[in-house]
Design an enzyme around this catalytic site. Structure first.
Site, PDB file in Angstrom:
ATOM      1  N   ARG A 280      52.462  19.559 -37.333  1.00 15.01           N
ATOM      2  CA  ARG A 280      53.326  20.791 -37.494  1.00 15.01           C
ATOM      3  C   ARG A 280      53.761  21.648 -36.346  1.00 15.01           C
ATOM      4  O   ARG A 280      54.858  21.923 -35.871  1.00 15.01           O
ATOM      5  CB  ARG A 280      53.134  21.723 -38.783  1.00 15.01           C
ATOM      6  CG  ARG A 280      53.288  21.236 -40.253  1.00 15.01           C
ATOM      7  CD  ARG A 280      54.768  20.917 -40.718  1.00 15.01           C
ATOM      8  NE  ARG A 280      55.440  22.098 -40.897  1.00 15.01           N
ATOM      9  CZ  ARG A 280      55.596  22.505 -42.155  1.00 15.01           C
ATOM     10  NH1 ARG A 280      55.020  21.938 -43.155  1.00 15.01           N
ATOM     11  NH2 ARG A 280      56.448  23.630 -42.370  1.00 15.01           N
ATOM     12  N   GLU A 281      52.537  21.919 -35.637  1.00 15.71           N
ATOM     13  CA  GLU A 281      52.604  22.858 -34.501  1.00 15.71           C
ATOM     14  C   GLU A 281      53.189  21.980 -33.292  1.00 15.71           C
ATOM     15  O   GLU A 281      54.090  22.554 -32.643  1.00 15.71           O
ATOM     16  CB  GLU A 281      50.993  23.241 -34.067  1.00 15.71           C
ATOM     17  CG  GLU A 281      50.810  24.128 -32.795  1.00 15.71           C
ATOM     18  CD  GLU A 281      49.470  24.528 -32.477  1.00 15.71           C
ATOM     19  OE1 GLU A 281      49.307  25.008 -31.282  1.00 15.71           O
ATOM     20  OE2 GLU A 281      48.814  24.130 -33.334  1.00 15.71           O
TER      21      GLU A 281
END
Length: 422
Positions: A280-281
């Protein structure tokens, strides 16, 4: 003197150009295509981005220069406004204050944050929405989510991530911080330290990765919600070459006690959970630099069109406008990769490889574009009076944070079956 007057005239013109709203207009289109016509987005995405853009123009950009000088920004004040707008929990469950929207809304928000005139403030927002909270939202107990996720989504608290250490950054398996069960209690005792912690000085809680047992380094780690006002925590500010407005700290833990109930998910699954958070990051990071690269190119086009040398504008030189066209093409290629990875993620596919590719390409491309554009600005680009110099400093971080370029290449090679066997 004439050269100085010309430079001042150019700067005033660029400022006027930005104030006229061309930046906002450009943010609402991608190579002339309305955002609502992009396959990933709808009118609802566009409306959300418009709301965020208004907040950026009113409550963030007017203060960025001051925050950069102070090497910090008022995280609680700013994140509360962002949280009130619903931008910190677009995809998180409604029962914890989120909006329960598809992941594409997070990508839309991340991309729109590229309109902020620095790298530090968007990064702190990303920590709050896509870096410290995915594992908590997915694996945390109901009690833990109510205690930490709900106020984080609302912007009532500031959070940070505790993964990197002085002796272990991208090599997550080698971290040394321990969280040892305290005999006769339901607590962990934490010792060690964390490095490069975004929002570390102002954070109310940390998503901490620590060793909770001996043995296999991929199965002995756990994620823990750690209140940052706990006894035994000390913090030291880190001064950096870029992202100056970002509050970055080194954190030390000396016999810090935290309840075992603050464990996210299962003990020993922390490494796996953190790898999920990294995806996600990394996608968020790649999306967040798209508009900033667009703006570097557009500002450079405007400057080189006005700036004269040897009897014509710098932009009229074939190398210059060809090079800028190459840059635009590269940004669009990255944008397509980010959108495709997001769409596949929404369909339930494992996008580890694509997210790593996007992070790798984003980190390299923003360095290339910042360097290339700064060159066309000449001496003015080397001053602090123009945004391109800040972009040059801030953009360098993307190839280091959230997994260095070399780590991304290793992941891609492993998933492609080309990594040599040890």
């Amino acid at each position: 003197m004439a050269s100085r007057l010309l430079t001042k005239c150019n700067l005033r013109s660029l400022s006027s150009w930005r104030q006229r709203g061309l930046q906002r207009q450009f943010a609402a289109t991608i190579t002339g295509v309305p955002l609502k016509d992009e396959h990933l987005f709808t009118n609802e995405h566009y409306e959300l981005r418009q709301s965020l853009r208004k907040l950026i123009d009113k409550d963030i950009n007017p203060y960025v220069d001051e925050w950069e000088k102070q090497e910090t920004f008022p995280a609680h004040e700013v994140l509360k406004k962002v949280g009130d707008g619903g931008f910190l929990g677009a995809c998180w469950p409604t029962e914890y204050g989120g909006m329960g929207l598809p992941y594409s809304f997070n990508i839309a928000i991340a991309e729109e944050l590229g309109n902020i005139h620095c790298g530090g403030v968007p990064m702190a927002i990303g920590v709050q929405s896509d870096m410290a909270t995915p594992a908590l939202a997915r694996f945390g107990s109901d009690e833990l989510r109510k205690q930490f996720l709900t106020p984080t989504i609302a912007g009532d608290v500031v959070c940070c991530v505790g993964v990197s250490e002085a002796g272990g950054g991208s090599d997550v398996a080698s971290i040394k911080t321990t969280a040892v069960p305290k005999r006769g209690t339901e607590d962990y005792v934490i010792n060690g330290g964390k490095m490069w912690t975004t929002s570390g000085l102002q954070a109310d809680w940390m998503c901490l990765l620590a060793n909770t047992s001996e043995g296999d380094p991929h199965r002995n780690k756990s994620l823990i919600c750690l209140p940052m006002d706990a006894s035994g925590i000390t913090k030291t500010k880190i001064h950096k070459m870029g992202v100056h407005s970002s509050d970055t700290a080194q954190i030390f833990f000396d016999n810090v006690t935290v309840p075992k109930k603050n464990l996210i998910g299962e003990e020993g699954k922390g490494f796996t959970y953190q790898m999920i958070q990294f995806q996600r990051e990394r996608l968020w990071s790649a999306a967040s630099v798209l508009l900033s690269m667009d703006m570097m190119i557009q500002q450079t086009i405007e400057y080189t069109r006005q700036r004269k040398a040897f009897g014509k504008s710098i932009l009229d030189n074939q190398y210059v406008h060809f090079r800028l066209a190459e840059m635009e093409s590269e940004v669009e290629a990255l944008r397509s990769l980010v959108y495709r990875a997001a769409a596949l993620h929404m369909e339930g596919h494992d996008v580890t490889k694509l997210a790593s590719m996007a992070k790798l390409k984003g980190g390299r491309l923003i360095r290339e574009i910042a360097d290339g554009c700064l060159q066309f600005w000449g001496g003015m680009g080397y001053t602090q009076e123009v945004e391109i110099s800040r972009s040059y400093r801030d953009g360098r971080l993307l190839s280091i944070g959230a997994g260095a370029d070399e780590v991304m290449l290793g992941i891609i090679c492993k998933l492609s079956g080309t990594l040599p066997k040890s």
